[in-house]
Motif scaffolding. Structure first.
Motif, PDB file in Angstrom:
ATOM      1  N   CYS A 174      14.881  40.079  30.158  1.00  0.00           N
ATOM      2  CA  CYS A 174      15.662  40.517  30.133  1.00  0.00           C
ATOM      3  C   CYS A 174      16.147  41.139  28.982  1.00  0.00           C
ATOM      4  O   CYS A 174      16.353  42.187  28.567  1.00  0.00           O
ATOM      5  N   GLU A 175      15.587  40.223  27.866  1.00  0.00           N
ATOM      6  CA  GLU A 175      15.636  41.261  26.650  1.00  0.00           C
ATOM      7  C   GLU A 175      14.295  42.236  26.048  1.00  0.00           C
ATOM      8  O   GLU A 175      15.167  43.389  25.744  1.00  0.00           O
ATOM      9  N   GLY A 176      13.881  42.961  26.912  1.00  0.00           N
ATOM     10  CA  GLY A 176      12.331  43.183  27.083  1.00  0.00           C
ATOM     11  C   GLY A 176      13.555  44.901  28.073  1.00  0.00           C
ATOM     12  O   GLY A 176      12.756  46.045  27.441  1.00  0.00           O
ATOM     13  N   TRP A 177      13.668  44.507  29.069  1.00  0.00           N
ATOM     14  CA  TRP A 177      14.557  45.286  30.260  1.00  0.00           C
ATOM     15  C   TRP A 177      15.607  46.347  28.756  1.00  0.00           C
ATOM     16  O   TRP A 177      15.618  47.129  28.950  1.00  0.00           O
ATOM     17  N   GLY A 204      13.355  36.775  38.364  1.00  0.00           N
ATOM     18  CA  GLY A 204      13.149  37.950  37.947  1.00  0.00           C
ATOM     19  C   GLY A 204      13.781  39.123  38.047  1.00  0.00           C
ATOM     20  O   GLY A 204      14.074  40.458  39.135  1.00  0.00           O
ATOM     21  N   VAL A 205      15.166  38.016  37.605  1.00  0.00           N
ATOM     22  CA  VAL A 205      16.743  38.978  37.815  1.00  0.00           C
ATOM     23  C   VAL A 205      15.713  40.415  37.623  1.00  0.00           C
ATOM     24  O   VAL A 205      16.345  41.785  37.778  1.00  0.00           O
ATOM     25  N   VAL A 206      15.048  41.099  36.445  1.00  0.00           N
ATOM     26  CA  VAL A 206      15.309  42.292  35.797  1.00  0.00           C
ATOM     27  C   VAL A 206      14.058  43.198  37.064  1.00  0.00           C
ATOM     28  O   VAL A 206      14.519  44.020  36.268  1.00  0.00           O
ATOM     29  N   LEU A 207      13.684  42.612  37.858  1.00  0.00           N
ATOM     30  CA  LEU A 207      12.813  43.892  38.648  1.00  0.00           C
ATOM     31  C   LEU A 207      13.813  43.941  39.717  1.00  0.00           C
ATOM     32  O   LEU A 207      13.585  45.225  40.494  1.00  0.00           O
ATOM     33  N   LYS A 208      15.261  43.347  39.360  1.00  0.00           N
ATOM     34  CA  LYS A 208      16.219  44.163  40.561  1.00  0.00           C
ATOM     35  C   LYS A 208      17.124  44.881  39.524  1.00  0.00           C
ATOM     36  O   LYS A 208      18.123  45.625  40.343  1.00  0.00           O
ATOM     37  N   MET A 209      16.792  45.205  38.740  1.00  0.00           N
ATOM     38  CA  MET A 209      18.255  45.541  37.432  1.00  0.00           C
ATOM     39  C   MET A 209      17.820  47.235  38.477  1.00  0.00           C
ATOM     40  O   MET A 209      16.759  47.860  38.761  1.00  0.00           O
ATOM     41  N   ALA A 210      19.040  48.513  37.461  1.00  0.00           N
ATOM     42  CA  ALA A 210      19.188  49.119  37.395  1.00  0.00           C
ATOM     43  C   ALA A 210      17.757  50.202  36.231  1.00  0.00           C
ATOM     44  O   ALA A 210      17.156  49.291  35.588  1.00  0.00           O
ATOM     45  N   ASP A 211      17.407  51.325  36.509  1.00  0.00           N
ATOM     46  CA  ASP A 211      16.367  52.026  35.908  1.00  0.00           C
ATOM     47  C   ASP A 211      16.657  51.370  34.456  1.00  0.00           C
ATOM     48  O   ASP A 211      18.186  52.027  34.018  1.00  0.00           O
ATOM     49  N   ARG A 212      15.652  51.764  33.172  1.00  0.00           N
ATOM     50  CA  ARG A 212      16.607  51.688  32.434  1.00  0.00           C
ATOM     51  C   ARG A 212      16.776  53.489  31.609  1.00  0.00           C
ATOM     52  O   ARG A 212      17.803  53.141  30.335  1.00  0.00           O
ATOM     53  N   HIS A 213      17.462  53.980  31.665  1.00  0.00           N
ATOM     54  CA  HIS A 213      17.403  55.497  31.936  1.00  0.00           C
ATOM     55  C   HIS A 213      19.394  55.195  32.410  1.00  0.00           C
ATOM     56  O   HIS A 213      19.841  56.401  32.267  1.00  0.00           O
ATOM     57  N   VAL A 214      19.802  53.936  33.060  1.00  0.00           N
ATOM     58  CA  VAL A 214      20.977  54.056  33.247  1.00  0.00           C
ATOM     59  C   VAL A 214      22.452  54.216  33.226  1.00  0.00           C
ATOM     60  O   VAL A 214      23.072  54.946  33.354  1.00  0.00           O
ATOM     61  N   PHE A 215      21.715  54.375  31.713  1.00  0.00           N
ATOM     62  CA  PHE A 215      23.520  54.242  30.616  1.00  0.00           C
ATOM     63  C   PHE A 215      22.911  55.574  29.809  1.00  0.00           C
ATOM     64  O   PHE A 215      24.017  55.734  28.738  1.00  0.00           O
ATOM     65  N   GLU A 216      21.610  55.995  29.210  1.00  0.00           N
ATOM     66  CA  GLU A 216      21.245  56.929  28.618  1.00  0.00           C
ATOM     67  C   GLU A 216      22.210  58.237  28.072  1.00  0.00           C
ATOM     68  O   GLU A 216      22.955  59.108  27.187  1.00  0.00           O
ATOM     69  N   SER A 217      23.440  58.473  29.036  1.00  0.00           N
ATOM     70  CA  SER A 217      24.270  59.997  29.180  1.00  0.00           C
ATOM     71  C   SER A 217      25.974  59.653  28.407  1.00  0.00           C
ATOM     72  O   SER A 217      26.722  59.863  28.593  1.00  0.00           O
ATOM     73  N   SER A 218      26.089  57.882  28.633  1.00  0.00           N
ATOM     74  CA  SER A 218      27.090  57.385  27.578  1.00  0.00           C
ATOM     75  C   SER A 218      27.336  57.351  26.231  1.00  0.00           C
ATOM     76  O   SER A 218      26.114  56.978  25.809  1.00  0.00           O
ATOM     77  N   PRO A 219      28.585  57.909  26.423  1.00  0.00           N
ATOM     78  CA  PRO A 219      28.265  57.769  24.707  1.00  0.00           C
ATOM     79  C   PRO A 219      28.294  55.618  24.076  1.00  0.00           C
ATOM     80  O   PRO A 219      27.998  56.251  22.952  1.00  0.00           O
ATOM     81  N   ALA A 227      24.788  43.972  29.198  1.00  0.00           N
ATOM     82  CA  ALA A 227      23.299  43.768  30.713  1.00  0.00           C
ATOM     83  C   ALA A 227      22.586  43.513  30.619  1.00  0.00           C
ATOM     84  O   ALA A 227      22.182  42.175  31.384  1.00  0.00           O
ATOM     85  N   GLY A 228      21.895  43.783  29.231  1.00  0.00           N
ATOM     86  CA  GLY A 228      20.781  42.201  28.603  1.00  0.00           C
ATOM     87  C   GLY A 228      21.159  40.979  28.679  1.00  0.00           C
ATOM     88  O   GLY A 228      20.858  39.751  29.288  1.00  0.00           O
ATOM     89  N   THR A 229      22.298  40.827  28.417  1.00  0.00           N
ATOM     90  CA  THR A 229      23.582  39.236  28.464  1.00  0.00           C
ATOM     91  C   THR A 229      23.338  39.048  29.764  1.00  0.00           C
ATOM     92  O   THR A 229      23.244  37.320  29.775  1.00  0.00           O
ATOM     93  N   LYS A 230      24.188  40.025  30.366  1.00  0.00           N
ATOM     94  CA  LYS A 230      24.294  39.473  31.841  1.00  0.00           C
ATOM     95  C   LYS A 230      23.147  38.914  32.099  1.00  0.00           C
ATOM     96  O   LYS A 230      23.236  37.937  32.999  1.00  0.00           O
ATOM     97  N   CYS A 231      22.120  39.371  32.183  1.00  0.00           N
ATOM     98  CA  CYS A 231      20.776  39.169  33.119  1.00  0.00           C
ATOM     99  C   CYS A 231      20.446  37.992  32.762  1.00  0.00           C
ATOM    100  O   CYS A 231      20.037  36.659  33.398  1.00  0.00           O
ATOM    101  N   GLU A 232      20.069  37.840  31.830  1.00  0.00           N
ATOM    102  CA  GLU A 232      20.232  36.951  30.946  1.00  0.00           C
ATOM    103  C   GLU A 232      20.444  35.439  30.998  1.00  0.00           C
ATOM    104  O   GLU A 232      20.066  34.167  32.060  1.00  0.00           O
TER     105      GLU A 232
END
Length: 124
Positions: free
Chosen positions: A110-113, A40-55, A64-69
């Protein structure tokens, strides 16, 4: 000479029987497959909004999804190895079924995240 041969055969038989009884008496060397980590790696991942301020929000979500997989696949590979080792000790369990289920569902989480992260990039 035949007596020595007979003693050798008996000694080998008793050695294997002792090994088998010890393995059966003490259980598998890896009774808990969480020794390999959590699928359950995805349960330990950062919030889905973590990158939203980045261009580079979409690219970061994809990476991040690829690394999760990749992490899920490593955990599953370890679990398969541990189950194989347990089988060598004559221990049969339902761990193979759990591993098979994790192979089907694990990477999908991971794909869902990743999709959820990309939706956050879009402002959803």
């Amino acid at each position: 000479m035949p007596v020595r041969w007979c003693l050798c055969v008996v000694t080998l038989f008793l050695s294997f029987a002792a090994l088998e009884s010890r393995a059966a008496g003490f259980g598998p060397p890896f009774p808990d497959l969480t020794v390999c980590g959590d699928v359950g790696v995805v349960l330990k991942m950062a919030d889905r909004h973590v990158f939203e301020s980045s261009p580079k929000c979409f690219a970061l979500c994809k990476t991040a999804g690829t690394k999760c997989e990749a992490l899920v696949k490593k955990v599953l590979s370890c679990q398969s190895s541990a189950a194989s080792i347990n089988a060598q000790f004559g221990v049969k369990s339902c761990s193979e079924v759990v591993i098979a289920q994790n192979r089907v569902h694990g990477p999908g989480y991971c794909e869902g995240w990743e999709n959820s992260c990309e939706n956050a990039c879009r402002g959803f």
